[in-house]
Design an enzyme around this catalytic site. Structure first.
Site, PDB file in Angstrom:
ATOM      1  NE  ARG A   1      -3.213   2.060   2.978  1.00  0.00           N
ATOM      2  CZ  ARG A   1      -3.330   2.001   4.193  1.00  0.00           C
ATOM      3  NH1 ARG A   1      -3.031   1.354   5.208  1.00  0.00           N
ATOM      4  NH2 ARG A   1      -3.507   3.348   4.948  1.00  0.00           N
ATOM      5  CB  ALA A   2       1.372   3.808  -2.531  1.00  0.00           C
ATOM      6  CB  SER A   3      -1.302   6.192   1.252  1.00  0.00           C
ATOM      7  OG  SER A   3      -2.138   4.768   1.746  1.00  0.00           O
TER       8      SER A   3
ATOM      9  CG  HIS B   1       3.089   5.408  -6.053  1.00  0.00           C
ATOM     10  ND1 HIS B   1       2.517   5.809  -5.300  1.00  0.00           N
ATOM     11  CD2 HIS B   1       2.215   4.317  -6.581  1.00  0.00           C
ATOM     12  CE1 HIS B   1       1.265   5.704  -5.015  1.00  0.00           C
ATOM     13  NE2 HIS B   1       0.975   4.927  -5.947  1.00  0.00           N
TER      14      HIS B   1
ATOM     15  CE1 TYR C   1      -0.170   9.048  -2.935  1.00  0.00           C
ATOM     16  CE2 TYR C   1      -1.667   7.885  -4.146  1.00  0.00           C
ATOM     17  CZ  TYR C   1      -0.774   8.001  -3.001  1.00  0.00           C
ATOM     18  OH  TYR C   1      -0.935   6.756  -2.088  1.00  0.00           O
TER      19      TYR C   1
ATOM     20  CG  HIS D   1      -1.584   8.472 -10.033  1.00  0.00           C
ATOM     21  ND1 HIS D   1      -0.466   8.859  -9.262  1.00  0.00           N
ATOM     22  CD2 HIS D   1      -2.196   7.399  -9.218  1.00  0.00           C
ATOM     23  CE1 HIS D   1      -0.308   8.107  -8.257  1.00  0.00           C
ATOM     24  NE2 HIS D   1      -1.395   7.285  -8.200  1.00  0.00           N
TER      25      HIS D   1
ATOM     26  CD  GLU E   1      -3.436   4.152  -7.130  1.00  0.00           C
ATOM     27  OE1 GLU E   1      -3.840   5.065  -7.981  1.00  0.00           O
ATOM     28  OE2 GLU E   1      -2.432   4.527  -6.249  1.00  0.00           O
TER      29      GLU E   1
ATOM     30  NE  ARG F   1     -10.077   2.015  -1.051  1.00  0.00           N
ATOM     31  CZ  ARG F   1      -9.484   1.393  -0.034  1.00  0.00           C
ATOM     32  NH1 ARG F   1      -9.959   0.458   0.671  1.00  0.00           N
ATOM     33  NH2 ARG F   1      -8.045   1.675   0.388  1.00  0.00           N
TER      34      ARG F   1
HETATM   35 ZN   LIG Z   1      -0.482   3.540  -6.646  1.00  0.00          ZN
END
Ligand SMILES: [Zn+2]
Length: 341
Positions: free
Chosen positions: A71-73, A178, A194, A223, A284, A290
């Site tokens: 998970r990037a965040s 990222h 981002y 993105h 993603e 979501r």
């Molecule tokens: Zn991502």
């Protein structure tokens, strides 16, 4: 035709993994206490979180393989010191390895890096090598701003990054640019930080001469390339004003955009403006956005629908869904070829 989603994160990792992270962060404030150990997570917990989310959506939406990373965040390179980042990163990457072992046909790993603000990027080489050579991963996520929104690292074209690029070239793996969470309240993580980072990275490549030094280095700017495709005339014009070569030869042999753009007009623009050889399918999914788009009734991040709707030939769609990813990730291509795909 294979449908390869180049942009997936384990956003639904078992709660015990986050609980370890919480204990780790608590330990930073109370270093006298015993250092917490990564969570012991059973295969069934991993199956539960994958089969009810990413795998289910892969099947529903018609994708075959997801290039899967932590998970990037939650990378949060700005939290704690280098050793905190090293421990957390290793635990995150090991969890991705478990997913790829349980579902080798559906997921292939990309690693997080143990970056830390002010620490030389060379300190991330060992984990990249471990993940690629020992765990079978095919790429990495490189954070251009490990400070989490304060941009204290040199530009990506600076020699600071070169030792890491040399290893990427040697291993023949690309990096997705990222960033992670934002600790600067000016920048919402997924809505501003981002997209800023995507756009910033592209402009750094435009200004610099990085790909003269590394002609085979490859980056995915996610993105949809941030604001770049929408402002393509600005970047072409800046390249001209700054006496840079045309972008096609200066940057676009080495830089690729994904399709994590969450509406049809954005994808229409992307494929109209950017050479199809530079576009990789990505969703993603179960990520930044979501919800369901009330104007279409479909999930915003069900990006395959937007590609399907394009007036492109089957061969052109195959480039976006499969061919480009196999070219940009040679280690994925080798795995697929070994499976007769
Ligand atoms: Zn991502």
């Amino acid at each position: 035709m294979l449908i390869i989603d180049c942009h997936g994160h384990y956003t639904t990792a078992p709660a015990a993994h986050q609980a370890f992270r919480d204990r780790q962060i608590a330990h930073i404030k109370d270093p006298g206490s015993p250092a917490p150990m990564p969570a012991r997570i059973g295969d069934d917990e991993i199956r539960e979180t994958i089969e009810t989310h990413q795998l289910k959506l892969q099947k529903q939406r018609g994708a075959d393989i997801t290039i899967f990373s932590p998970r990037a965040s939650a990378m949060a390179h700005h939290v704690g010191d280098e050793s905190v980042s090293q421990t957390w990163t290793r635990a995150c990457n090991d969890l991705i390895k478990r997913v790829t072992d349980l579902y080798p046909d559906n997921f292939v790993g990309v690693c997080q890096l143990p970056q830390s603000p002010g620490v030389p990027i060379a300190h991330s080489i060992a984990e990249l090598t471990r993940c690629v050579s020992e765990l079978g991963f095919i790429g990495c996520n490189l954070n251009p701003d490990p400070s989490g929104g304060h941009w204290t690292a040199p530009p990506l074209t600076d020699r600071h990054w070169y030792p890491f690029y040399e290893k990427m070239v040697e291993l023949d793996v690309p990096a997705m640019i990222h960033v992670s969470g934002s600790c600067n309240p000016n920048f919402h993580a997924t809505g501003a930080h981002y997209i800023n980072a995507d756009t910033t990275a592209f402009m750094q490549f435009l200004e610099g001469d990085l790909f003269k030094d590394f002609p085979s280095l490859r980056f995915i700017i996610p993105h949809g390339g941030g604001a770049v495709p929408y402002h393509w005339g600005r970047y072409r014009g800046l390249a001209d004003m700054l006496k840079r070569p045309p972008l096609r030869e200066h940057v676009m042999k080495n830089v690729f955009f994904d399709t994590c753009v969450y509406h049809q007009p954005g994808i229409d623009l992307l494929v109209e403006v950017i050479d199809l050889d530079n576009i990789l399918f990505g969703s993603e999914m179960v990520g930044a956005v979501r919800g369901i788009d009330p104007t279409t009734g479909h999930y915003f991040d069900d990006t395959k629908r937007y590609i399907d709707a394009l007036a492109l030939s089957a061969e052109d769609k195959r480039r976006i869904f499969e061919g480009n990813a196999r070219r940009v990730y040679p280690r994925l291509d080798a795995k697929l070829t070994a499976r007769g795909l």
